[in-house]
Design a protein around this motif. Structure first.
Motif, PDB file in Angstrom:
ATOM      1  N   GLU A 127       0.826  -1.090   0.035  1.00 56.78           N
ATOM      2  CA  GLU A 127      -0.249   0.375   0.519  1.00 56.78           C
ATOM      3  C   GLU A 127       0.703   1.291   0.275  1.00 56.78           C
ATOM      4  N   THR A 128       1.787   1.168   0.765  1.00 55.68           N
ATOM      5  CA  THR A 128       2.701   2.141   0.814  1.00 55.68           C
ATOM      6  C   THR A 128       3.500   2.648  -0.781  1.00 55.68           C
ATOM      7  N   GLN A 129       4.126   1.542  -0.871  1.00 57.16           N
ATOM      8  CA  GLN A 129       4.276   1.579  -2.038  1.00 57.16           C
ATOM      9  C   GLN A 129       3.148   2.106  -3.352  1.00 57.16           C
ATOM     10  N   ILE A 130       2.246   1.868  -3.357  1.00 51.59           N
ATOM     11  CA  ILE A 130       1.076   2.663  -4.162  1.00 51.59           C
ATOM     12  C   ILE A 130       1.025   3.510  -3.933  1.00 51.59           C
ATOM     13  N   LYS A 131       0.776   4.243  -2.532  1.00 52.01           N
ATOM     14  CA  LYS A 131       0.553   5.694  -2.227  1.00 52.01           C
ATOM     15  C   LYS A 131       1.744   6.252  -3.311  1.00 52.01           C
ATOM     16  N   LYS A 132       3.553   5.964  -2.807  1.00 58.16           N
ATOM     17  CA  LYS A 132       4.478   7.246  -3.466  1.00 58.16           C
ATOM     18  C   LYS A 132       4.202   7.035  -4.986  1.00 58.16           C
ATOM     19  N   ALA A 133       3.626   5.576  -5.979  1.00 57.76           N
ATOM     20  CA  ALA A 133       3.885   5.611  -7.342  1.00 57.76           C
ATOM     21  C   ALA A 133       2.576   6.443  -7.695  1.00 57.76           C
ATOM     22  N   GLN A 134       1.734   6.685  -7.324  1.00 57.78           N
ATOM     23  CA  GLN A 134       0.332   7.325  -7.514  1.00 57.78           C
ATOM     24  C   GLN A 134       1.069   9.421  -7.062  1.00 57.78           C
ATOM     25  N   LYS A 135       2.043   9.419  -6.118  1.00 57.31           N
ATOM     26  CA  LYS A 135       2.202  10.531  -5.982  1.00 57.31           C
ATOM     27  C   LYS A 135       3.434  11.106  -6.454  1.00 57.31           C
ATOM     28  N   LEU A 136       3.778  10.538  -7.370  1.00 53.84           N
ATOM     29  CA  LEU A 136       5.034  10.886  -8.439  1.00 53.84           C
ATOM     30  C   LEU A 136       4.374  10.333  -9.825  1.00 53.84           C
ATOM     31  N   SER A 137       2.593   9.761 -10.071  1.00 52.67           N
ATOM     32  CA  SER A 137       2.285   9.960 -11.392  1.00 52.67           C
ATOM     33  C   SER A 137       2.675   8.531 -12.294  1.00 52.67           C
ATOM     34  N   GLU A 138       3.429   7.532 -11.212  1.00 54.17           N
ATOM     35  CA  GLU A 138       3.431   6.507 -11.838  1.00 54.17           C
ATOM     36  C   GLU A 138       2.485   4.647 -11.467  1.00 54.17           C
ATOM     37  N   ILE A 139       1.456   5.192 -11.349  1.00 55.49           N
ATOM     38  CA  ILE A 139       0.473   4.729 -11.616  1.00 55.49           C
ATOM     39  C   ILE A 139      -1.133   5.505 -11.212  1.00 55.49           C
ATOM     40  N   LYS A 140      -1.997   4.922 -11.763  1.00 55.87           N
ATOM     41  CA  LYS A 140      -3.101   6.148 -11.264  1.00 55.87           C
ATOM     42  C   LYS A 140      -3.348   6.320 -10.375  1.00 55.87           C
ATOM     43  N   LYS A 141      -4.376   8.026 -10.404  1.00 51.39           N
ATOM     44  CA  LYS A 141      -4.555   8.360  -9.114  1.00 51.39           C
ATOM     45  C   LYS A 141      -5.734   8.091  -7.849  1.00 51.39           C
ATOM     46  N   ASP A 142      -7.050   7.286  -8.952  1.00 54.45           N
ATOM     47  CA  ASP A 142      -8.081   6.870  -8.873  1.00 54.45           C
ATOM     48  C   ASP A 142      -8.205   4.903  -8.258  1.00 54.45           C
ATOM     49  N   LEU A 143      -6.745   4.433  -8.048  1.00 56.40           N
ATOM     50  CA  LEU A 143      -6.739   3.285  -7.940  1.00 56.40           C
ATOM     51  C   LEU A 143      -6.810   3.404  -5.837  1.00 56.40           C
ATOM     52  N   ASN A 144      -7.646   2.446  -5.215  1.00 54.17           N
ATOM     53  CA  ASN A 144      -7.768   3.177  -4.085  1.00 54.17           C
ATOM     54  C   ASN A 144      -6.457   2.257  -3.671  1.00 54.17           C
ATOM     55  N   PRO A 145      -5.788   2.507  -2.778  1.00 50.62           N
ATOM     56  CA  PRO A 145      -3.939   1.975  -2.283  1.00 50.62           C
ATOM     57  C   PRO A 145      -4.368   0.483  -1.713  1.00 50.62           C
ATOM     58  N   LYS A 146      -5.623   0.363  -0.823  1.00 51.88           N
ATOM     59  CA  LYS A 146      -5.694  -0.852   0.255  1.00 51.88           C
ATOM     60  C   LYS A 146      -6.324  -1.668  -1.167  1.00 51.88           C
ATOM     61  N   ASP A 147      -7.771  -1.407  -1.748  1.00 49.70           N
ATOM     62  CA  ASP A 147      -7.660  -2.717  -2.265  1.00 49.70           C
ATOM     63  C   ASP A 147      -6.270  -3.022  -3.441  1.00 49.70           C
ATOM     64  N   THR A 148      -6.041  -1.601  -4.409  1.00 48.30           N
ATOM     65  CA  THR A 148      -5.178  -2.629  -5.198  1.00 48.30           C
ATOM     66  C   THR A 148      -4.095  -2.924  -4.904  1.00 48.30           C
ATOM     67  N   ALA A 149      -3.832  -2.890  -3.143  1.00 48.82           N
ATOM     68  CA  ALA A 149      -2.660  -4.083  -2.832  1.00 48.82           C
ATOM     69  C   ALA A 149      -2.939  -5.325  -2.688  1.00 48.82           C
ATOM     70  N   ILE A 150      -3.966  -5.331  -2.097  1.00 51.74           N
ATOM     71  CA  ILE A 150      -5.111  -6.661  -2.255  1.00 51.74           C
ATOM     72  C   ILE A 150      -5.385  -7.374  -3.694  1.00 51.74           C
ATOM     73  N   LEU A 151      -5.598  -6.719  -4.296  1.00 53.00           N
ATOM     74  CA  LEU A 151      -5.490  -7.098  -6.665  1.00 53.00           C
ATOM     75  C   LEU A 151      -3.998  -8.282  -6.306  1.00 53.00           C
ATOM     76  N   LEU A 152      -3.397  -7.069  -5.984  1.00 53.42           N
ATOM     77  CA  LEU A 152      -2.020  -7.630  -6.308  1.00 53.42           C
ATOM     78  C   LEU A 152      -1.680  -8.895  -5.807  1.00 53.42           C
ATOM     79  N   ILE A 153      -1.796  -9.033  -4.290  1.00 54.94           N
ATOM     80  CA  ILE A 153      -1.062  -9.487  -3.468  1.00 54.94           C
ATOM     81  C   ILE A 153      -2.003 -11.357  -4.198  1.00 54.94           C
ATOM     82  N   SER A 154      -3.209 -10.764  -4.298  1.00 53.02           N
ATOM     83  CA  SER A 154      -4.590 -11.946  -4.381  1.00 53.02           C
ATOM     84  C   SER A 154      -4.138 -12.315  -5.684  1.00 53.02           C
TER      85      SER A 154
END
Length: 185
Positions: A127-154
């Motif tokens: 989640e922390t990496q996703i939030k940091k990537a969003q701040k750097l505009s590396e990944i979509k900003k409209d993604l929920n970091p927690k949900d995206t982390a769960i999506l990646l892990i699962s």
């Protein structure tokens, strides 16, 4: 290598290939060439062995995190997927967190709690990496970091299982790369 360390390494291999319920103290003792009772010197129970395995996996993950500390957040997420891919390349193993989730309902209570904690730590890091990537505009900003982390892990855990079933270690990597392409900006 001392007996305790060897036992943990053997148990890790069995865990990732057979699951928690797919091996016994006797299996480990046989592989070590010692009596089963000798393992109780190091581990009072299989639950204690399971807790030692999780501690070892946690330390390994922390070392992995430190190794990749200088990378950017999106690159860390990609390396996270690569870590999962390395399991499939090693005899089509599944990740320790995933296999323990599969066996979760049959685990002793103390081990269940440790598995939850282990998964929460990995998820929090992601989640922390996703939030940091969003701040750097590396990944979509409209993604929920927690949900995206769960999506990646699962997705990683599930694709390891499919890779095993289809005898195709490359399947996990391809699935992970497709997922990255969906979340990248």
């Amino acid at each position: 290598m001392e007996t305790k360390t060897q036992a943990i390494e053997i148990a890790k291999n069995y865990l990732q290939l057979r699951g928690y319920n797919g091996f016994s103290f006797q299996d480990i003792a046989d592989k070590l060439g010692i009596r089963k009772a000798s393992l109780h010197y190091y581990f009072a129970s299989k639950e204690d062995l399971g807790l030692a395995l999780l501690e070892d996996y946690t330390q390994s993950f922390q070392q992995w995190v430190e190794k990749h500390e200088q990378r950017g957040p999106l690159e860390k997420i990609k390396k996270f997927i690569d870590m999962y891919h390395s399991f499939s390349q090693d005899s089509l193993k599944v990740c320790p967190g995933g296999v323990l989730c599969i066996d979760y309902n049959t685990l002793p209570t103390k081990l269940q709690k440790a598995v939850v904690h282990f998964q929460e730590q990995n998820q929090a890091w992601l989640e922390t990496q996703i939030k940091k990537a969003q701040k750097l505009s590396e990944i979509k900003k409209d993604l929920n970091p927690k949900d995206t982390a769960i999506l990646l892990i699962s997705t990683c855990q599930g694709s390891l299982q499919l890779a095993r079933m289809q005898n195709n270690p490359k399947l996990m990597k391809a699935t992970g790369l497709n997922l990255i392409s969906l979340i990248e900006k």
